[in-house]
Enzyme design. Structure first.
Site, PDB file in Angstrom:
ATOM      1  CD  GLU A 176      44.439  47.903  44.997  1.00  7.19           C
ATOM      2  OE1 GLU A 176      45.599  48.335  45.078  1.00  7.19           O
ATOM      3  OE2 GLU A 176      44.173  46.710  44.763  1.00  7.19           O
ATOM      4  CE  LYS A 213      46.588  47.333  48.320  1.00  7.00           C
ATOM      5  NZ  LYS A 213      47.233  46.038  48.034  1.00  7.00           N
TER       6      LYS A 213
END
Length: 295
Positions: A176, A213
Site C-alpha cells: 500500500e 492497495k
C-alpha cells in the site's frame, strides 16, 4: 494459506472493508461514530468501545459476503472475540469474509517527498500470531507526497521487501503506497509509482502473490495493466480522504479497481442510532461502494 480464500479474493465480486483504525486514529473514528473522548478513560476502554463499534458493523445483516470480499483488522481487533470466536474466525466461518491484518506501526517523518514505514518490532512474531489467528493477508501503508523518483523508489522497495517476508510466513501481503490525494502532482507521482511497482513485480519469484492497495488514480483505468500482472491477486483502492460519493464516482471510472474503504464505509454511522437506523445507513453505504467496485 487458504486456497479457497485466495480464489475468492482473485475472482469474487465486491470490495474490502477496512476496519483497521489503530491507536492513533481510534479517537477520531470514535468521534465520527458519536463517542467523544469524555466517554472513556485510557486505551483499554477506548479499544473496547471501538471493538463494540466494529462488532456492530460486522454483525449487521448488510455486512455480507454478497457485497464484501474481505475485512482488514487492527491487531487489537484480531485478539478480541465476537460471539465467542476470534474476529477472523467469525468473519470467515459466520460471514464468508476473508480476514486481513494491518501490521504497520505508522509512518516515519517526511523525507524525499515521501513517508516510509516506521520499523515494525518483532514482525516475525506478529506474523506467526496472525497465522495462528487464521488471518489470510496483511496490509501496511506508506505515503507519497511528491513525484520524487528517489523517494518513491524507497517506498516501493521497502514495501516489497516486507511483502516477501510476509509471503514467506504464509500470508498474502497488501502493498500500500498511498499517493496523497491533495498533492499537486498526483498524476506524475502515480506514473513513477507504477513503473517502480512493475520493476519490483518482475523481480519476484514465480510463486509469490501480492495485492496492491493504491489511491484512486487521477487518470481513469491507469492501473488496469497492473491487474493483469501474474503476481497480483487483486488491485484495490483506498478512499484517501474523498467523501464517499466522490470516492465512489471516481472508483467507478477505473474499471476492475475495487474499494478498500475505511472512513467512507463508516460515514454517517452513530452509536446513538437504533439498530434499524444503523443497518439502513450501513446498507446504503455498502451497496453504493459495491456498485462502484463492480463497474
Amino acid at each position: 494459506m487458504n486456497r479457497k480464500q485466495l480464489e475468492r479474493i482473485r475472482t469474487g465480486q465486491g470490495f474490502i472493508a477496512a476496519l483497521d483504525q489503530s491507536g492513533g486514529s481510534t479517537p477520531k473514528a470514535l468521534q465520527q461514530y458519536g463517542i467523544e473522548a469524555n466517554r472513556y478513560s485510557g486505551e483499554e476502554e477506548m479499544f473496547t468501545l471501538v471493538h463494540e463499534m466494529r462488532t456492530r458493523i460486522i454483525q449487521s445483516p448488510s455486512f455480507d459476503a454478497e457485497y464484501i470480499l474481505g475485512a482488514i483488522l487492527f491487531e487489537n481487533t484480531m485478539d478480541r472475540k465476537i460471539d465467542g470466536l476470534f474476529t477472523a474466525d467469525y468473519l470467515w466461518e459466520k460471514k464468508g469474509i476473508v480476514p486481513f491484518l494491518k501490521i504497520d506501526k505508522g509512518l516515519a517523518d517526511s523525507e524525499d517527498g515521501v513517508q516510509i514505514l516506521k520499523p515494525i518490532p518483532d514482525l516475525d512474531g506478529l506474523l506467526r500470531r496472525a497465522v495462528e489467528r487464521n488471518i489470510f493477508g496483511t496490509k501496511m501503508r506508506s505515503v507519497i507526497h511528491e513525484p520524487n523518483p528517489q523517494g518513491i523508489r524507497k517506498v516501493v522497495e521497502q514495501q516489497f521487501e516486507l511483502g516477501k517476508q510476509i509471503w514467506s510466513a504464509g500470508l498474502v501481503p497488501i502493498i500500500e503506497p498511498e499517493v496523497d490525494i491533495n498533492s499537486l502532482d498526483k498524476g506524475e507521482s502515480e506514473k513513477i509509482l507504477k513503473d517502480e511497482i512493475f520493476k519490483q513485480l518482475s523481480a519476484l519469484a514465480p510463486d509469490v502473490t501480492v495485492m496492491l492497495k493504491l489511491s484512486i488514480p487521477t487518470e481513469d483505468d491507469f492501473y488496469h495493466d497492473l491487474m493483469d500482472e501474474s503476481h497480483v491477486a487483486r488491485v484495490v483502492a483506498l478512499s484517501g480522504g474523498y467523501e464517499r460519493e466522490e470516492a465512489n464516482e471516481r472508483l467507478a471510472r477505473s474499471h476492475g479497481l475495487i474499494a478498500s474503504f475505511s472512513r467512507a464505509l463508516a460515514e454517517g454511522l452513530s452509536d446513538q442510532q437504533t439498530d434499524e437506523q444503523f443497518n439502513e445507513i450501513l446498507t446504503r453505504s455498502i451497496r453504493s461502494i459495491y456498485e462502484a467496485s463492480i463497474s
